[in-house]
Scaffold this motif. Structure first.
Motif, PDB file in Angstrom:
ATOM      1  N   GLY A 180       3.959  47.336  29.032  1.00  6.98           N
ATOM      2  CA  GLY A 180       4.533  47.108  28.743  1.00  6.98           C
ATOM      3  C   GLY A 180       5.039  45.711  27.264  1.00  6.98           C
ATOM      4  O   GLY A 180       5.597  45.356  26.065  1.00  6.98           O
ATOM      5  N   THR A 181       3.512  45.029  27.662  1.00  5.56           N
ATOM      6  CA  THR A 181       3.292  43.590  27.003  1.00  5.56           C
ATOM      7  C   THR A 181       2.703  43.991  25.765  1.00  5.56           C
ATOM      8  O   THR A 181       1.680  44.251  25.218  1.00  5.56           O
ATOM      9  CB  THR A 181       2.649  42.163  27.923  1.00  5.56           C
ATOM     10  N   PRO A 182       3.371  43.228  24.288  1.00  4.83           N
ATOM     11  CA  PRO A 182       2.816  43.897  23.556  1.00  4.83           C
ATOM     12  C   PRO A 182       2.209  43.160  22.922  1.00  4.83           C
ATOM     13  O   PRO A 182       1.787  41.691  21.888  1.00  4.83           O
ATOM     14  CB  PRO A 182       4.262  43.109  22.560  1.00  4.83           C
ATOM     15  N   CYS A 183       0.830  43.223  24.354  1.00  7.82           N
ATOM     16  CA  CYS A 183      -0.613  42.289  23.516  1.00  7.82           C
ATOM     17  C   CYS A 183      -1.944  42.705  23.114  1.00  7.82           C
ATOM     18  O   CYS A 183      -2.999  42.615  22.998  1.00  7.82           O
ATOM     19  CB  CYS A 183      -1.066  41.986  24.553  1.00  7.82           C
ATOM     20  N   ARG A 184      -1.519  44.437  22.775  1.00  6.63           N
ATOM     21  CA  ARG A 184      -2.472  45.083  22.320  1.00  6.63           C
ATOM     22  C   ARG A 184      -3.476  44.883  20.803  1.00  6.63           C
ATOM     23  O   ARG A 184      -2.263  44.304  20.104  1.00  6.63           O
ATOM     24  CB  ARG A 184      -2.134  47.357  21.955  1.00  6.63           C
ATOM     25  N   TYR A 185      -4.648  45.119  19.859  1.00  2.89           N
ATOM     26  CA  TYR A 185      -4.246  44.751  18.635  1.00  2.89           C
ATOM     27  C   TYR A 185      -3.396  45.010  18.124  1.00  2.89           C
ATOM     28  O   TYR A 185      -3.851  44.335  17.200  1.00  2.89           O
ATOM     29  CB  TYR A 185      -5.781  45.478  18.387  1.00  2.89           C
ATOM     30  N   ASN A 186      -2.500  46.372  17.713  1.00  2.00           N
ATOM     31  CA  ASN A 186      -2.000  46.002  16.740  1.00  2.00           C
ATOM     32  C   ASN A 186      -0.259  45.531  17.269  1.00  2.00           C
ATOM     33  O   ASN A 186       0.622  46.126  17.294  1.00  2.00           O
ATOM     34  CB  ASN A 186      -1.723  47.426  17.045  1.00  2.00           C
ATOM     35  N   GLY A 187      -0.422  45.431  19.069  1.00  2.00           N
ATOM     36  CA  GLY A 187       0.458  44.093  18.537  1.00  2.00           C
ATOM     37  C   GLY A 187       1.821  45.075  19.812  1.00  2.00           C
ATOM     38  O   GLY A 187       3.008  44.815  19.764  1.00  2.00           O
ATOM     39  N   LYS A 188       1.464  45.835  19.570  1.00  2.00           N
ATOM     40  CA  LYS A 188       2.317  47.015  20.939  1.00  2.00           C
ATOM     41  C   LYS A 188       1.672  46.857  22.398  1.00  2.00           C
ATOM     42  O   LYS A 188       1.099  46.526  22.576  1.00  2.00           O
ATOM     43  CB  LYS A 188       1.666  47.725  20.245  1.00  2.00           C
ATOM     44  N   GLY A 189       2.896  47.055  23.748  1.00  2.00           N
ATOM     45  CA  GLY A 189       2.498  48.195  24.077  1.00  2.00           C
ATOM     46  C   GLY A 189       3.733  48.837  25.259  1.00  2.00           C
ATOM     47  O   GLY A 189       4.293  49.317  24.461  1.00  2.00           O
ATOM     48  N   VAL A 190       3.603  49.351  26.050  1.00  2.00           N
ATOM     49  CA  VAL A 190       3.758  50.693  26.611  1.00  2.00           C
ATOM     50  C   VAL A 190       3.908  50.865  28.119  1.00  2.00           C
ATOM     51  O   VAL A 190       2.882  50.078  28.788  1.00  2.00           O
ATOM     52  CB  VAL A 190       3.440  51.881  25.656  1.00  2.00           C
ATOM     53  N   LEU A 191       5.291  50.758  28.554  1.00  6.08           N
ATOM     54  CA  LEU A 191       4.797  50.447  30.252  1.00  6.08           C
ATOM     55  C   LEU A 191       4.551  52.096  30.503  1.00  6.08           C
ATOM     56  O   LEU A 191       5.358  53.466  30.975  1.00  6.08           O
ATOM     57  CB  LEU A 191       6.461  50.508  30.692  1.00  6.08           C
ATOM     58  N   ALA A 192       3.207  52.623  31.221  1.00 11.42           N
ATOM     59  CA  ALA A 192       3.096  53.938  31.391  1.00 11.42           C
ATOM     60  C   ALA A 192       3.075  54.424  32.655  1.00 11.42           C
ATOM     61  O   ALA A 192       3.044  53.420  33.700  1.00 11.42           O
ATOM     62  CB  ALA A 192       0.854  53.412  31.593  1.00 11.42           C
ATOM     63  N   PRO A 193       3.771  55.086  32.538  1.00 11.37           N
ATOM     64  CA  PRO A 193       5.130  56.203  33.832  1.00 11.37           C
ATOM     65  C   PRO A 193       3.930  55.442  34.844  1.00 11.37           C
ATOM     66  O   PRO A 193       4.598  55.530  36.463  1.00 11.37           O
ATOM     67  CB  PRO A 193       5.188  56.596  33.910  1.00 11.37           C
ATOM     68  N   GLU A 194       2.230  56.124  35.136  1.00  8.72           N
ATOM     69  CA  GLU A 194       1.382  56.007  35.981  1.00  8.72           C
ATOM     70  C   GLU A 194       1.258  54.599  37.086  1.00  8.72           C
ATOM     71  O   GLU A 194       1.180  54.808  37.814  1.00  8.72           O
ATOM     72  CB  GLU A 194       0.350  56.143  36.065  1.00  8.72           C
ATOM     73  N   VAL A 195       0.946  53.348  35.926  1.00  9.69           N
ATOM     74  CA  VAL A 195       1.339  52.281  36.005  1.00  9.69           C
ATOM     75  C   VAL A 195       2.255  52.209  36.487  1.00  9.69           C
ATOM     76  O   VAL A 195       2.802  51.364  38.021  1.00  9.69           O
ATOM     77  CB  VAL A 195       0.972  51.557  34.853  1.00  9.69           C
ATOM     78  N   ARG A 196       3.917  52.046  36.404  1.00  9.43           N
ATOM     79  CA  ARG A 196       4.845  52.390  36.730  1.00  9.43           C
ATOM     80  C   ARG A 196       4.845  52.421  38.710  1.00  9.43           C
ATOM     81  O   ARG A 196       5.519  52.132  38.787  1.00  9.43           O
ATOM     82  CB  ARG A 196       6.300  52.610  35.901  1.00  9.43           C
ATOM     83  N   ALA A 197       4.591  53.316  38.508  1.00  9.19           N
ATOM     84  CA  ALA A 197       4.980  54.211  39.817  1.00  9.19           C
ATOM     85  C   ALA A 197       3.651  53.047  40.886  1.00  9.19           C
ATOM     86  O   ALA A 197       4.177  52.772  42.021  1.00  9.19           O
ATOM     87  CB  ALA A 197       4.348  55.692  39.779  1.00  9.19           C
ATOM     88  N   LEU A 198       2.854  51.840  40.888  1.00  6.97           N
ATOM     89  CA  LEU A 198       1.647  51.574  41.382  1.00  6.97           C
ATOM     90  C   LEU A 198       2.831  50.028  41.591  1.00  6.97           C
ATOM     91  O   LEU A 198       2.123  50.014  42.350  1.00  6.97           O
ATOM     92  CB  LEU A 198       0.823  51.357  40.674  1.00  6.97           C
ATOM     93  N   MET A 199       3.821  50.158  41.181  1.00 14.44           N
ATOM     94  CA  MET A 199       4.513  48.672  41.451  1.00 14.44           C
ATOM     95  C   MET A 199       5.541  48.933  42.526  1.00 14.44           C
ATOM     96  O   MET A 199       5.713  48.128  43.260  1.00 14.44           O
ATOM     97  CB  MET A 199       5.654  48.383  40.450  1.00 14.44           C
ATOM     98  N   GLU A 214      -5.618  54.064  32.833  1.00 13.38           N
ATOM     99  CA  GLU A 214      -4.146  54.435  33.737  1.00 13.38           C
ATOM    100  C   GLU A 214      -4.101  56.185  33.208  1.00 13.38           C
ATOM    101  O   GLU A 214      -3.860  56.674  34.433  1.00 13.38           O
ATOM    102  CB  GLU A 214      -3.104  54.126  32.619  1.00 13.38           C
ATOM    103  N   GLY A 215      -5.112  56.699  33.124  1.00 12.80           N
ATOM    104  CA  GLY A 215      -5.081  58.838  33.256  1.00 12.80           C
ATOM    105  C   GLY A 215      -5.725  59.052  34.342  1.00 12.80           C
ATOM    106  O   GLY A 215      -5.406  60.230  34.793  1.00 12.80           O
ATOM    107  N   MET A 216      -6.155  57.837  34.993  1.00 10.56           N
ATOM    108  CA  MET A 216      -6.805  58.071  36.218  1.00 10.56           C
ATOM    109  C   MET A 216      -6.694  57.883  37.626  1.00 10.56           C
ATOM    110  O   MET A 216      -6.376  58.721  38.537  1.00 10.56           O
ATOM    111  CB  MET A 216      -8.191  57.487  36.356  1.00 10.56           C
ATOM    112  N   VAL A 217      -4.463  57.551  37.226  1.00  8.17           N
ATOM    113  CA  VAL A 217      -4.373  57.093  38.465  1.00  8.17           C
ATOM    114  C   VAL A 217      -3.353  57.988  39.119  1.00  8.17           C
ATOM    115  O   VAL A 217      -2.308  58.303  37.741  1.00  8.17           O
ATOM    116  CB  VAL A 217      -3.433  55.860  38.128  1.00  8.17           C
ATOM    117  N   SER A 218      -2.780  59.058  39.825  1.00  8.85           N
ATOM    118  CA  SER A 218      -2.000  59.442  40.241  1.00  8.85           C
ATOM    119  C   SER A 218      -1.075  58.744  40.564  1.00  8.85           C
ATOM    120  O   SER A 218      -0.869  58.337  41.563  1.00  8.85           O
ATOM    121  CB  SER A 218      -2.470  60.374  41.470  1.00  8.85           C
TER     122      SER A 218
END
Length: 150
Positions: free
Chosen positions: A11-30, A135-139
């Protein structure tokens, strides 16, 4: 396990376009792992937002033709240093990125065309023996231990 994660996927807004998104796949890893957020572009000295960039062979160029390869390499080296410092054996990185993409990246024509290849940081981590997943490869159900099989 300590896992490197593209900061934009947290979710950190650091992409080239100044955006970020909390990916559900990544959130589950936490719930199971310690996540180490990284942004190779920021660590390499690039601003946010910034002009989109793609890989053209061994170089990284922006849409307006500027060569930003050195910044991408500098950021990748810093991410590798952090991986070693934290003992990371794996990384979950932003797919298709000229820095983080693993296996498939944009082809350098800025037309949305994909090609086989790795981003600068992903390649450096792979060369160092660190497992890299998009991110799409994380189950979600199995965490990082397994990749999705299609």
């Amino acid at each position: 396990m300590n896992i490197l994660v593209s900061a934009c996927l947290l979710g950190t807004p650091c992409r080239y376009n100044g955006k970020g998104v909390l990916a559900p796949e990544v959130r589950a890893l936490m719930e199971e792992h310690h996540l180490i957020p990284v942004c190779p572009e920021i660590l390499g000295g690039l601003a946010t937002p910034r002009t989109p960039a793609e890989r053209k062979g061994d170089r990284v160029v922006t849409k307006d033709g500027a060569d930003v390869t050195k910044a991408y390499e500098r950021g990748a080296k810093e991410v590798l240093r952090l991986a070693r410092l934290f003992g990371c054996q794996a990384a979950v990185l932003k797919e298709r990125s000229p820095s983080c993409g693993a296996g498939t990246i944009y082809d350098g024509t800025f037309t949305g065309t994909l090609t086989e290849g790795n981003g600068v940081c992903a390649q450096m981590l792979l060369d160092a023996g660190i497992r890299v997943l998009g991110e799409g490869m994380v189950s979600i159900s199995r965490g990082l231990a397994e990749e999705k099989v299609t």
